[in-house]
Scaffold this motif. Structure first.
Motif, PDB file in Angstrom:
ATOM      1  N   ASN A   1       3.453  17.050  -0.519  1.00 34.71           N
ATOM      2  CA  ASN A   1       4.450  16.029  -0.863  1.00 34.71           C
ATOM      3  C   ASN A   1       4.644  15.006   0.257  1.00 34.71           C
ATOM      4  OD1 ASN A   1       5.691  17.745   0.946  1.00 34.71           O
ATOM      5  ND2 ASN A   1       7.577  17.982  -0.228  1.00 34.71           N
ATOM      6  N   LYS A   2       3.532  14.571   0.869  1.00 33.70           N
ATOM      7  CA  LYS A   2       3.621  13.580   1.938  1.00 33.70           C
ATOM      8  C   LYS A   2       3.461  12.177   1.362  1.00 33.70           C
ATOM      9  CE  LYS A   2       1.642  16.853   5.238  1.00 33.70           C
ATOM     10  NZ  LYS A   2       0.534  17.126   6.185  1.00 33.70           N
ATOM     11  N   MET A   3       4.105  11.200   2.019  1.00 26.50           N
ATOM     12  CA  MET A   3       4.094   9.851   1.483  1.00 26.50           C
ATOM     13  C   MET A   3       4.207   8.812   2.597  1.00 26.50           C
ATOM     14  SD  MET A   3       6.164   7.037   0.778  1.00 26.50           S
ATOM     15  CE  MET A   3       7.841   7.666   0.865  1.00 26.50           C
ATOM     16  N   ARG A   4       3.560   7.682   2.395  1.00 28.05           N
ATOM     17  CA  ARG A   4       3.720   6.528   3.288  1.00 28.05           C
ATOM     18  C   ARG A   4       3.607   5.271   2.435  1.00 28.05           C
ATOM     19  NH1 ARG A   4       2.098   5.420   8.717  1.00 28.05           N
ATOM     20  NH2 ARG A   4       3.121   3.462   9.348  1.00 28.05           N
TER      21      ARG A   4
ATOM     22  N   GLU B   1       0.841  -1.189   0.000  1.00 25.65           N
ATOM     23  CA  GLU B   1       0.000   0.000   0.000  1.00 25.65           C
ATOM     24  C   GLU B   1       0.879   1.243   0.000  1.00 25.65           C
ATOM     25  OE1 GLU B   1      -1.873   1.030   4.026  1.00 25.65           O
ATOM     26  OE2 GLU B   1      -1.661  -1.154   4.169  1.00 25.65           O
ATOM     27  N   ARG B   2       0.396   2.236  -0.715  1.00 34.43           N
ATOM     28  CA  ARG B   2       1.126   3.500  -0.792  1.00 34.43           C
ATOM     29  C   ARG B   2       0.118   4.631  -0.733  1.00 34.43           C
ATOM     30  NH1 ARG B   2       3.424   7.557  -3.917  1.00 34.43           N
ATOM     31  NH2 ARG B   2       5.685   7.859  -3.652  1.00 34.43           N
ATOM     32  N   HIS B   3       0.407   5.609   0.118  1.00 27.23           N
ATOM     33  CA  HIS B   3      -0.481   6.748   0.301  1.00 27.23           C
ATOM     34  C   HIS B   3       0.307   8.035   0.063  1.00 27.23           C
ATOM     35  CE1 HIS B   3      -3.254   3.942   2.331  1.00 27.23           C
ATOM     36  NE2 HIS B   3      -2.169   3.469   2.907  1.00 27.23           N
ATOM     37  N   SER B   4      -0.346   9.031  -0.517  1.00 29.05           N
ATOM     38  CA  SER B   4       0.296  10.334  -0.697  1.00 29.05           C
ATOM     39  C   SER B   4      -0.722  11.429  -0.386  1.00 29.05           C
ATOM     40  CB  SER B   4       0.825  10.499  -2.126  1.00 29.05           C
ATOM     41  OG  SER B   4      -0.211  10.313  -3.074  1.00 29.05           O
ATOM     42  N   GLY B   5      -0.208  12.551   0.134  1.00 25.94           N
ATOM     43  CA  GLY B   5      -1.060  13.680   0.475  1.00 25.94           C
ATOM     44  C   GLY B   5      -0.376  14.973   0.100  1.00 25.94           C
TER      45      GLY B   5
ATOM     46  N   GLN C   1       7.952   2.927   5.277  1.00 30.05           N
ATOM     47  CA  GLN C   1       8.699   4.172   5.062  1.00 30.05           C
ATOM     48  C   GLN C   1       7.720   5.316   4.893  1.00 30.05           C
ATOM     49  OE1 GLN C   1      11.594   3.963   1.915  1.00 30.05           O
ATOM     50  NE2 GLN C   1      12.006   6.155   1.938  1.00 30.05           N
ATOM     51  N   GLY C   2       8.075   6.490   5.428  1.00 26.00           N
ATOM     52  CA  GLY C   2       7.179   7.630   5.327  1.00 26.00           C
ATOM     53  C   GLY C   2       7.918   8.948   5.235  1.00 26.00           C
ATOM     54  N   PHE C   3       7.159   9.974   4.852  1.00 31.39           N
ATOM     55  CA  PHE C   3       7.691  11.324   4.734  1.00 31.39           C
ATOM     56  C   PHE C   3       6.543  12.279   5.014  1.00 31.39           C
ATOM     57  CE2 PHE C   3       8.888  15.060   2.017  1.00 31.39           C
ATOM     58  CZ  PHE C   3      10.041  15.412   2.712  1.00 31.39           C
ATOM     59  N   ASP C   4       6.703  13.144   6.019  1.00 33.82           N
ATOM     60  CA  ASP C   4       5.605  14.041   6.410  1.00 33.82           C
ATOM     61  C   ASP C   4       5.695  15.413   5.750  1.00 33.82           C
ATOM     62  OD1 ASP C   4       7.632  15.366   7.748  1.00 33.82           O
ATOM     63  OD2 ASP C   4       6.831  15.024   9.762  1.00 33.82           O
ATOM     64  N   GLY C   5       6.553  15.527   4.752  1.00 35.77           N
ATOM     65  CA  GLY C   5       6.777  16.795   4.073  1.00 35.77           C
ATOM     66  C   GLY C   5       8.059  17.467   4.501  1.00 35.77           C
TER      67      GLY C   5
ATOM     68  N   LEU D   1      -1.599   9.024   8.913  1.00 32.48           N
ATOM     69  CA  LEU D   1      -0.718   8.110   8.193  1.00 32.48           C
ATOM     70  C   LEU D   1       0.670   8.700   7.971  1.00 32.48           C
ATOM     71  CD1 LEU D   1      -3.020   6.565   5.440  1.00 32.48           C
ATOM     72  CD2 LEU D   1      -1.677   5.278   7.107  1.00 32.48           C
ATOM     73  N   PHE D   2       0.745  10.020   7.889  1.00 33.76           N
ATOM     74  CA  PHE D   2       2.002  10.683   7.567  1.00 33.76           C
ATOM     75  C   PHE D   2       2.745  11.187   8.808  1.00 33.76           C
ATOM     76  CE2 PHE D   2      -1.068  11.659   4.076  1.00 33.76           C
ATOM     77  CZ  PHE D   2      -0.575  10.727   3.173  1.00 33.76           C
ATOM     78  N   LYS D   3       2.198  10.914   9.981  1.00 35.69           N
ATOM     79  CA  LYS D   3       2.825  11.377  11.229  1.00 35.69           C
ATOM     80  C   LYS D   3       4.064  10.541  11.522  1.00 35.69           C
ATOM     81  CE  LYS D   3       1.776  12.309  16.103  1.00 35.69           C
ATOM     82  NZ  LYS D   3       2.919  11.571  16.640  1.00 35.69           N
ATOM     83  N   ALA D   4       5.183  11.222  11.766  1.00 32.70           N
ATOM     84  CA  ALA D   4       6.423  10.509  12.099  1.00 32.70           C
ATOM     85  C   ALA D   4       6.272   9.748  13.407  1.00 32.70           C
ATOM     86  CB  ALA D   4       7.575  11.507  12.206  1.00 32.70           C
TER      87      ALA D   4
END
Length: 239
Positions: free
Chosen positions: A76-79, A69-73, A91-95, A230-233
């Motif tokens: 430029n957020k990603m999980r 599964e891959r989510h983006s917001g 792996q994730g990135f909250d911006g 989902l994007f919270k570190a």
């Protein structure tokens, strides 16, 4: 003297043919305009504020299959989560902050270089169709990639990262990319485009590694913005 003339004429003919071949290549903007049309249009993608994909991951060289599964917001957020049962990639990135969860369950912050790369490469909406995001780009040639005739583009990001992208001549769809990494070249192929809410998405991505192929197959796509949590570190990640 006659030989010299013949050589000169041959060189002139070769240069003329090469110039004509170059003239037949489209511009970078034309390639991306056709790509935009092929995937549903810039206007449709500009409305997208989030996206979620779910499917399967096949690690062919290890004989392992699991969920993907891959989510983006926006912006430029990603999980991304790949669960193989015995192993898990998270792996994730909250911006601003990027992280990866180790097999032990411990979360580790990504390097500054990785965070900058994610900040530039993760795109929500129509940004992926905008050629102004590149520092340099050129259409180099026509070349067969993954069995189809493509335009070969050389691209340099604003961070200086170099990659080659391939767009199918007939349809305009992006068919692949070759990216230079510290570990060597990473080759990806984009196959089996399907429409989701009027937007075309490759439902099979094949990532070629020195060990073997990793295949991500998408079965579901939603353009509803994902839950911000989902994007919270994870706790313990320094900010």
């Amino acid at each position: 003297m006659r030989f010299v003339r013949h050589v000169g004429m041959a060189a002139l003919l070769f240069n003329t043919m090469a110039a004509r071949a170059d003239a037949q290549l489209p511009t970078v903007q034309q390639v991306f305009d056709k790509f935009a049309t092929a995937v549903g249009g810039r206007e449709a993608w500009a409305q997208v504020q989030g996206r979620s994909e779910k499917g399967t991951a096949d690690i062919t060289f290890a004989g392992m299959t699991g969920s993907y599964e891959r989510h983006s917001g926006a912006p430029n957020k990603m999980r991304m989560i790949i669960d193989l049962g015995m192993a898990k990639v998270d792996q994730g990135f909250d911006g601003t902050v990027g992280w990866a969860v180790q097999p032990t369950g411990q979360a580790q912050r990504l390097s500054a270089e990785q965070e900058k790369s994610l900040g530039e490469s993760v795109q929500v909406g129509a940004a992926f169709l905008d050629v102004s995001r590149f520092a340099k780009a050129s259409v180099d040639a026509k070349e067969t990639f993954d069995g189809v005739e493509c335009y070969k583009l050389s691209i340099t990001s604003k961070l200086g990262e170099e990659r080659t992208e391939y767009f199918e001549v007939a349809t305009g769809l992006r068919r692949g990319a070759v990216t230079k990494t510290p570990m060597g070249e990473q080759r990806s192929m984009f196959r089996e485009y399907k429409a989701f809410e009027g937007k075309q998405i490759p439902t099979k991505i094949v990532q070629v590694t020195p060990q073997g192929d990793v295949i991500l197959t998408t079965a579901e796509v939603s353009f509803t913005p994902p839950d911000p949590s989902l994007f919270k570190a994870p706790d313990g990640i320094a900010k």
